[in-house]
Design a protein around this motif. Structure first.
Motif, PDB file in Angstrom:
ATOM      1  N   UNK A  30       0.850  -1.192   0.000  1.00 26.71           N
ATOM      2  CA  UNK A  30       0.000   0.000   0.000  1.00 26.71           C
ATOM      3  C   UNK A  30       0.888   1.244   0.000  1.00 26.71           C
ATOM      4  N   UNK A  31       0.338   2.333  -0.520  1.00 26.03           N
ATOM      5  CA  UNK A  31       1.042   3.608  -0.567  1.00 26.03           C
ATOM      6  C   UNK A  31       0.231   4.631   0.227  1.00 26.03           C
ATOM      7  N   UNK A  32       0.893   5.340   1.125  1.00 20.91           N
ATOM      8  CA  UNK A  32       0.247   6.452   1.819  1.00 20.91           C
ATOM      9  C   UNK A  32       0.982   7.746   1.485  1.00 20.91           C
ATOM     10  N   UNK A  33       0.280   8.856   1.686  1.00 19.58           N
ATOM     11  CA  UNK A  33       0.814  10.143   1.262  1.00 19.58           C
ATOM     12  C   UNK A  33       0.520  11.220   2.293  1.00 19.58           C
ATOM     13  N   UNK A  34       1.453  12.114   2.465  1.00 22.40           N
ATOM     14  CA  UNK A  34       1.134  13.449   2.939  1.00 22.40           C
ATOM     15  C   UNK A  34       0.462  14.167   1.762  1.00 22.40           C
ATOM     16  N   UNK A  35      -0.411  15.128   2.055  1.00 23.04           N
ATOM     17  CA  UNK A  35      -1.145  15.782   0.972  1.00 23.04           C
ATOM     18  C   UNK A  35      -0.580  17.154   0.619  1.00 23.04           C
ATOM     19  N   UNK A  36      -0.668  18.097   1.558  1.00 22.09           N
ATOM     20  CA  UNK A  36      -0.211  19.461   1.284  1.00 22.09           C
ATOM     21  C   UNK A  36       1.285  19.478   1.009  1.00 22.09           C
ATOM     22  N   UNK A  37       1.656  20.009  -0.141  1.00 24.50           N
ATOM     23  CA  UNK A  37       3.071  20.107  -0.494  1.00 24.50           C
ATOM     24  C   UNK A  37       3.576  18.903  -1.239  1.00 24.50           C
ATOM     25  N   UNK A  38       3.179  17.725  -0.800  1.00 25.61           N
ATOM     26  CA  UNK A  38       3.630  16.499  -1.458  1.00 25.61           C
ATOM     27  C   UNK A  38       2.906  16.284  -2.773  1.00 25.61           C
ATOM     28  N   UNK A  39       1.583  16.355  -2.732  1.00 21.74           N
ATOM     29  CA  UNK A  39       0.774  16.113  -3.925  1.00 21.74           C
ATOM     30  C   UNK A  39       0.275  17.400  -4.578  1.00 21.74           C
ATOM     31  N   UNK A  40       0.054  18.435  -3.782  1.00 20.51           N
ATOM     32  CA  UNK A  40      -0.452  19.689  -4.336  1.00 20.51           C
ATOM     33  C   UNK A  40       0.433  20.852  -3.914  1.00 20.51           C
ATOM     34  N   UNK A  41       0.367  21.913  -4.697  1.00 17.57           N
ATOM     35  CA  UNK A  41       1.141  23.128  -4.422  1.00 17.57           C
ATOM     36  C   UNK A  41       0.357  23.973  -3.414  1.00 17.57           C
ATOM     37  N   UNK A  42       0.542  23.664  -2.145  1.00 24.43           N
ATOM     38  CA  UNK A  42      -0.221  24.334  -1.094  1.00 24.43           C
ATOM     39  C   UNK A  42       0.141  25.810  -0.993  1.00 24.43           C
ATOM     40  N   UNK A  43       1.353  26.186  -1.401  1.00 21.97           N
ATOM     41  CA  UNK A  43       1.720  27.606  -1.357  1.00 21.97           C
ATOM     42  C   UNK A  43       0.772  28.431  -2.230  1.00 21.97           C
ATOM     43  N   UNK A  44       0.409  27.904  -3.393  1.00 26.15           N
ATOM     44  CA  UNK A  44      -0.500  28.638  -4.277  1.00 26.15           C
ATOM     45  C   UNK A  44      -1.879  28.770  -3.645  1.00 26.15           C
ATOM     46  N   UNK A  45      -2.356  27.685  -3.015  1.00 23.45           N
ATOM     47  CA  UNK A  45      -3.636  27.757  -2.334  1.00 23.45           C
ATOM     48  C   UNK A  45      -3.601  28.732  -1.180  1.00 23.45           C
ATOM     49  N   UNK A  46      -2.517  28.684  -0.410  1.00 26.25           N
ATOM     50  CA  UNK A  46      -2.386  29.583   0.732  1.00 26.25           C
ATOM     51  C   UNK A  46      -2.328  31.037   0.319  1.00 26.25           C
ATOM     52  N   UNK A  47      -1.569  31.333  -0.736  1.00 28.01           N
ATOM     53  CA  UNK A  47      -1.468  32.720  -1.191  1.00 28.01           C
ATOM     54  C   UNK A  47      -2.796  33.214  -1.769  1.00 28.01           C
ATOM     55  N   UNK A  48      -3.528  32.327  -2.454  1.00 27.22           N
ATOM     56  CA  UNK A  48      -4.858  32.711  -2.943  1.00 27.22           C
ATOM     57  C   UNK A  48      -5.782  33.022  -1.769  1.00 27.22           C
ATOM     58  N   UNK A  49      -5.655  32.232  -0.699  1.00 23.06           N
ATOM     59  CA  UNK A  49      -6.461  32.475   0.484  1.00 23.06           C
ATOM     60  C   UNK A  49      -6.126  33.792   1.154  1.00 23.06           C
ATOM     61  N   UNK A  50      -4.846  34.091   1.268  1.00 19.23           N
ATOM     62  CA  UNK A  50      -4.431  35.367   1.876  1.00 19.23           C
ATOM     63  C   UNK A  50      -4.921  36.546   1.036  1.00 19.23           C
ATOM     64  N   UNK A  51      -4.798  36.438  -0.277  1.00 14.93           N
ATOM     65  CA  UNK A  51      -5.281  37.505  -1.157  1.00 14.93           C
ATOM     66  C   UNK A  51      -6.772  37.744  -0.942  1.00 14.93           C
ATOM     67  N   UNK A  52      -7.545  36.658  -0.865  1.00 16.63           N
ATOM     68  CA  UNK A  52      -8.990  36.773  -0.667  1.00 16.63           C
ATOM     69  C   UNK A  52      -9.318  37.408   0.683  1.00 16.63           C
ATOM     70  N   UNK A  53      -8.571  37.054   1.711  1.00 18.43           N
ATOM     71  CA  UNK A  53      -8.796  37.611   3.050  1.00 18.43           C
ATOM     72  C   UNK A  53      -8.482  39.099   3.072  1.00 18.43           C
ATOM     73  N   UNK A  54      -7.341  39.490   2.511  1.00 16.26           N
ATOM     74  CA  UNK A  54      -6.975  40.903   2.503  1.00 16.26           C
ATOM     75  C   UNK A  54      -8.010  41.740   1.747  1.00 16.26           C
ATOM     76  N   UNK A  55      -8.515  41.192   0.642  1.00 18.38           N
ATOM     77  CA  UNK A  55      -9.553  41.898  -0.103  1.00 18.38           C
ATOM     78  C   UNK A  55     -10.836  41.994   0.718  1.00 18.38           C
ATOM     79  N   UNK A  56     -11.196  40.905   1.375  1.00 15.95           N
ATOM     80  CA  UNK A  56     -12.436  40.854   2.150  1.00 15.95           C
ATOM     81  C   UNK A  56     -12.424  41.855   3.302  1.00 15.95           C
ATOM     82  N   UNK A  57     -11.282  41.973   3.974  1.00 13.25           N
ATOM     83  CA  UNK A  57     -11.229  42.847   5.153  1.00 13.25           C
ATOM     84  C   UNK A  57     -10.639  44.217   4.818  1.00 13.25           C
ATOM     85  N   UNK A  58     -10.398  44.457   3.531  1.00 14.52           N
ATOM     86  CA  UNK A  58      -9.893  45.754   3.050  1.00 14.52           C
ATOM     87  C   UNK A  58      -8.612  46.163   3.783  1.00 14.52           C
TER      88      UNK A  58
END
Length: 228
Positions: free
Chosen positions: A5-33
């Protein structure tokens, strides 16, 4: 090599979590002005460090609760006291939605998962909550997942790895665990007897005190070649 069997870490290993995180920060900064001279990555990294420090520092709380505390501190670091005027539950939901939904797979990952899925049972072992996992881009590749919410423990705790092995029904020595996060996954999986492939995308260096992985690759393609 007798891998069952194969197990995985997800964030960073399989997906580019930095891009998701930066998109989230951008959305938050816009939301709270809120404007900042700091880069999106710097702000995301500030949140990420706080998040890990918090969930490793006490009794289990949900990833969402921990993320909200970390995000409040990150916002207040940019604008002291700002979080007190905000609906932090809503702001955190906005942020986490982007963190998981806007984190794309690394380029080689879909092909590698397609290949592995024809040959092995596969399971992510992830520190996020179960509902967040279901919103992630690669959830459809996996019939099984073990989350911190299920185990009520975060990696590198042996509790989450033991639960994953129990749910897989495979002995630790017959599992290959693939991860970018050395402190969470090498440190957590190796003492149980799992073999570990360190997906060292950033060319990082292990601490002299850490256990060594069984294999080291720069991308998940190395895992496919190993098992071919």
């Amino acid at each position: 090599m007798n891998v069952k069997a194969i197990t995985f870490d997800y964030f960073g290993t399989l997906v580019d979590v930095d891009k998701g995180g930066m998109a989230g920060i951008r959305a938050v900064l816009d939301e709270i002005d809120l404007n900042s001279d700091r880069s999106l990555f710097e702000i995301y990294l500030d949140w990420d460090i706080r998040n890990v420090q918090i969930y490793r520092s006490g009794k289990y709380r949900s990833y969402t609760q921990v993320a909200q505390e970390a995000l409040s501190a990150t916002i207040d670091n940019l604008a002291p006291g700002r979080s007190q005027d905000l609906d932090m539950e809503g702001v955190t939901s906005l942020y986490l939605g982007h963190l998981v939904e806007s984190a794309p797979p690394h380029p080689e990952v879909p092909e590698v998962l397609d290949w592995l899925s024809q040959r092995f049972p596969m399971m992510p072992i992830t520190n996020m909550d179960s509902d967040l996992w279901q919103r992630s881009q690669l959830a459809s590749y996996f019939q099984l997942v073990t989350t911190a919410e299920m185990a009520r423990a975060y990696k590198p705790s042996e509790s989450i790895f033991k639960l994953a092995l129990q749910r897989l029904g495979v002995a630790a020595e017959d599992v290959l665990h693939c991860s970018l996060a050395s402190w969470a996954d090498i440190d957590g999986a190796k003492p149980l007897g799992m073999r570990v492939a360190w997906v060292n995308r950033g060319g990082d260096t292990l601490s002299v005190w850490q256990p060594r992985p069984d294999y080291e690759f720069s991308t998940m393609s190395g895992v496919q070649k190993l098992l071919s």
